[in-house]
Design an enzyme around this catalytic site. Sequence first.
Site, mmCIF file in Angstrom:
data_model
loop_
_atom_site.group_PDB
_atom_site.id
_atom_site.type_symbol
_atom_site.label_atom_id
_atom_site.label_comp_id
_atom_site.label_asym_id
_atom_site.label_seq_id
_atom_site.Cartn_x
_atom_site.Cartn_y
_atom_site.Cartn_z
ATOM 1 N N GLY A 654 39.881 42.103 32.553
ATOM 2 C CA GLY A 654 38.758 43.028 32.689
ATOM 3 C C GLY A 654 37.818 42.722 33.829
ATOM 4 C CD GLU A 657 35.133 48.749 39.482
ATOM 5 O OE1 GLU A 657 35.299 49.772 38.782
ATOM 6 O OE2 GLU A 657 34.093 48.063 39.433
ATOM 7 C CG ASP A 668 31.542 45.941 44.721
ATOM 8 O OD1 ASP A 668 30.769 46.890 44.487
ATOM 9 O OD2 ASP A 668 31.468 44.845 44.144
ATOM 10 C CE LYS A 672 28.442 43.312 43.792
ATOM 11 N NZ LYS A 672 29.155 42.358 42.922
#
Length: 805
Positions: A654, A657, A668, A672
């Site tokens: 988990g 994505e 991603d 940030k």
Amino acid sequence: MRVLKFGGSSLADFACLEQVAQLVKAQLKDEMLLVLSAPGGMTDSLVALASAAEQGLDFSQQWQILVSRCEGLKADVEKSGVVVTSWPNLDELKNKLDGVSLIQCCPEQVRAFVISFGERVSVSLMQALLSSHDARYLEATSCIASTGGYIDAEADLVLSKSRFQAVLKENPATIYIMPGFTASNDKGELTTLGRNGSDYSAAIAAACLDAEICQIWTDVDGVYSADPRYIKKATKVDFLSYKEAMELSYFGAKVLHPKTILPCAKAGVPCEIKNTHNPDAQGSLIGNDYSSDEPVKALSSLQELAMLTVSGPGMKGKVGMASKVFNALAHDNVSIVLITQSSCEFSISFCVHETDLALALDALQTAFKLELQAGLIEPVQVQRNLAIVTLVGDNMRAHRGLAAKFFASLAQAQVNIVAIAQDSTESAISAVIDGELCNDAVKICHENFFTHVPSIDVFLLGCGLVGQELINQLERQQAWLEKRNIKLNLYGVANSRQLHLDSEGIAFSDWQQKLSLSEQAFDLKLVEQFVKQNHLVNPVIVDCTSSDALAAQYLDFLNAGFHVVAANKKATTSSYTYYQDLIAATQKNNRKFLYETNVGAGLPVIDNLQSLFGAGDELLEFSGILSGSLSYMFGALQDGLSLSEATIKAKESGFTEPDPRDDLSGTDVARKLLIIAREAGMKLELSDIEVESVLPVGFAQGDSVDEFMAKLPSLDADFNDRIQSAASEGKVLRYVGKIKEGHCKVGIEAVDEKHALSVIRDGENALAILSQYYQPRPFVIRGYGAGSEVTAAGVFADILKTLSR
């Protein structure tokens, strides 16, 4: 002698009448005077009848309803075994209404008779119920002398006192019952004392008879810190001074009539507010000796006002101009609620009730006709739909900062102040504001001055893993919030297709079922309307999606008065212009835009950066592992797994994505890093970040996730060579974001064991901030930066920051 006044809600039907009778019998000790209003709603019916007759309308149906109610009350009382003897003459009332209808004009003397008929009904019924105690009917017109007109007369206390003493001396009894609202002028003609004048009647009687106490029996336990109909947490005020009570009644407290307190204050008679339906409850006691050390006793509000401003060069330095303004209004019986004047004497502003606005304008235009023609006075300015919010307390002058707190509370409620007034004794501060925002203003002021339980009103967008976990945390933390005097309500939940709103607050147990039944999608206008209808003052939109469309609406959210808490990075990494617009909107609207989870999930990254840079620090260099998923995968690579095996393991755990390419592309991490750069004051776009993807350019582009995962092992050999090459130098691979000399880059970096990032793995994030204040050793923030629990916790923390303490 004790004077007890009972209002219409206490006399509305036979059950209420019987309850009052029993209460009187239980309290009967010495002499007692009962002052009665009309049965609840009857005065409104009588006013409507007079109006219909005056307009020549057919009022037969209205008349029959009135007769049926009167006769029904009489029949109910007589069923209890008593006889109603002094029943008012309904035929006389009908004849007067017929006469009004015939000439289509209602003289004030006749109107006074008609609208005061209900009080005579109440007295007749109560006299019958108390007949076993020899209750004596006391005619108010024989006791209370009035001056002024027929409809809104003023009592002559000196003459009334001699009348009362004479009448009671001739008619000794234990219980006297008198109709409220009525009096008589010097010709002996019936007059009325203004709407809700029965309270005034009781106060006049108490003052004239030097009563032990004047009790006002109504349908609430006493005077409250605010109107309990709108402020659920309003608390009862046990003791008030006469001054405090007068200020509250004047500025809108419904439980007291504005004229009530003055006669009691002049005579030094205590006044007590009691609840007929809860007689054992302690009421509110008003008197000279009932002040307290509390700086603020209550808030009141008065709505449906208009402000008129008379201004112009002819006002400055001209003696008598203010007198001319107010004499013109007094001549036409226009009541002025509040006055304020500019220090340069250029203008005078004052508030009147909107019902008097047309009359006030006509009076001013007539009085200043010549000045207007000569240009000495400008046309009268009018602002409609205003309200006055007033803070009341005798001890306010002994406590500094209360005015500042009051005005700060109004600002917190997004209220602009039109005018300010304070009396010379500093026992009341009033602010004129937009009438539509009155209840919001009172709600916030009451929270800040009385309950000290601020509210947060949440609307959640996105019900995925983070959204669901956030709702779970909101439920689990209710006891924690209650201990800290915070009321957090979830009023709205939305997914990509549906929106569920609940004015009572959404239950944590069945929100998913309610949402699934909704037939409407999220719409800002709909939510904005919901906020206004429910007078929510601290609304927060929480975006737990990754939607570009929602991120594009953040500016609209802020301008509509919402705080915005975003787990979604799309807005903070959009164009620099949009980013600046969002920051400017927070300042303009006094709202907050919070996005702590955009960089480190639950880690306090943004908070620390803003604190450092706000204190004057400057960023020299930054390096960090900013992706929990890549931290996990590169740790697995260090343990000997191949790239494809590490990706599969991270996906199954988990950490990635649904499409691992979103993580492996490095985009991603670039977002940030851009946020950190912008916090440091760098004016960059996302395209300015140099990005090295874990994947070769164009790899598996256009393929499904399954097809991508099937092709991924083809990269294992080349990637393994890169891992071995780094290992031969005593290094490990990490995916790092760096800022140095104004350049931003994200990519794979080989770091040795001395490097701060070499030990970061298993989903941890780490940020090393080298600054003017933190050198040569950097300021390091380290912790888990992925997962729904820590992300939801970060969002929760941001929600709490919306509170204005």
